[in-house]
Scaffold this active site. Structure first.
Site, PDB file in Angstrom:
ATOM      1  CG  ASP A 236       9.678   3.490  12.067  1.00  0.00           C
ATOM      2  OD1 ASP A 236      10.587   2.746  12.458  1.00  0.00           O
ATOM      3  OD2 ASP A 236       8.546   3.557  12.614  1.00  0.00           O
TER       4      ASP A 236
ATOM      5  CG  ASP B 271      11.761  -4.408   9.251  1.00  0.00           C
ATOM      6  OD1 ASP B 271      12.352  -5.502   9.332  1.00  0.00           O
ATOM      7  OD2 ASP B 271      10.700  -4.160   9.861  1.00  0.00           O
TER       8      ASP B 271
END
Ligand code: G3H
Ligand code: 13P
Ligand code: ZN
Length: 313
Positions: A87, A109
């Protein structure tokens, strides 16, 4: 380590089915034995596919060997449709490390970087990951929110006119978008704040059948806040995303919904209640068992009422 040796799958098939079936795969964050065990209990009880999300800070907290040992200990079978997902990976190196460890899916990300740089980095991760049959999520737009390492400052919604170019140029498998969710427990000032379904609709039209992801999607159940506060906590003003709106989003190509804060609340509520009700107890296994029950129940509720992924194995 190959993720298949851990009984894991990538997200390809689960997302395909989720889009076709108008539901979402839950991505619950784990960071120790209790959270892993509770999430697996929920998935197995509700017969739901599941994504075990591990942030970089959670990986550091557990240590890589400990995490992989725990995953092995969960005795996961391919037919259970469980993915292990990095994540908010913040670099190519972090994603590479996760792939080598045995993750079946990674998020790169780079959403804080300029558009071209985001494309360049996300594309590199996709090339690397696909060589190992690992799925890749990237993000366009930035979420607001008040939370430790993942605080991204103020929200900038995903610009729908960017998405086709981004997905084509990067070859990613799923895209996280910003439509008004945010990380942490303080997402909305009042009940009237709505997600930007107009943006979601526009993006879904431009990327038909393409898996979209919602971060910062905890609903912040008020019963958990009440339990925490009843047993000595002090949390005020916490307000999550409306469950009905999340459910609506799953019917519009959102096929992965990320939830961390709700599990943190459940954990804390379980521990506080157990300690308060048995003040003479000093056996951690007792209050951690209460935490596991509270987390599993919260996950099951969300699988049934928000994700719609119950009995989708
Ligand atoms: O969005 C990220 C998660 O809430 C993970 O947070 O880095 O504190 O584990 P963390
Ligand atoms: P919440 O803070 O809403 O649970 O968001 C979790 C998340 O987005 C993990 O990536
Ligand atoms: Zn997130």
């Amino acid at each position: 380590m190959k993720y298949t040796d851990l009984g894991l799958v990538n997200t390809k098939e689960m997302f395909k089915k989720a889009i076709a079936g108008n539901y979402a795969i839950p991505a619950f964050n784990i960071y120790n034995m209790e959270t892993l065990s509770a999430v697996m209990t929920a998935a197995r009880t509700a017969h739901s596919p599941i994504i075990l999300a591990v942030s970089e800070s959670a990986l550091k907290y557990m240590g890589a060997d400990m995490l992989i040992g725990l995953i092995r200990g969960a005795n996961i079978q391919p037919q259970e449709q469980v993915a292990l997902h990095l994540d908010h990976g913040d670099s190519i190196e972090a994603c590479k490390h996760a792939i080598e460890l045995g993750f079946s899916s990674v998020m790169i990300d780079a959403s804080k970087l300029p558009f071209d740089k985001n494309i360049e980095i996300s594309k590199s991760v996709a090339e690397l990951a696909h060589a190992h049959n690992v799925s890749v999520e990237a993000e366009l737009g930035t979420l607001g929110g008040i939370e430790d390492e993942n605080t991204f400052g103020t929200t900038s919604y995903t610009n729908p006119s960017d998405v086709e170019q981004f997905v084509k140029a990067t070859n990613i498998d799923s895209l996280a978008i910003a439509i008004g969710t945010s990380h942490g427990a303080y997402k909305r000032k009042n009940e009237n704040e709505e997600l930007r379904f107009d943006i979601l609709e526009d993006i879904a039209k431009r990327l038909p059948e393409f898996p979209l992801v919602l971060h910062g999607a905890s609903s912040i159940p008020q019963n958990l806040i009440n339990t925490i506060n009843e047993y000595g906590g002090q949390i005020s003003g916490a307000l999550g995303i409306n469950s009905a709106q999340l459910r609506r989003a799953t019917e519009m190509n959102i096929c992965k919904i990320n939830v961390d804060s709700d599990l943190r609340l459940a954990f804390t509520a379980g521990v506080r209640q157990s300690l308060a009700e048995t003040p003479n107890n000093f056996n951690p296994r007792e209050y951690l068992s209460a935490a596991k029950v509270a987390i599993a129940q919260t996950c099951i509720d969300e699988i049934k009422n928000i994700m719609g992924s119950e009995n989708k194995l």
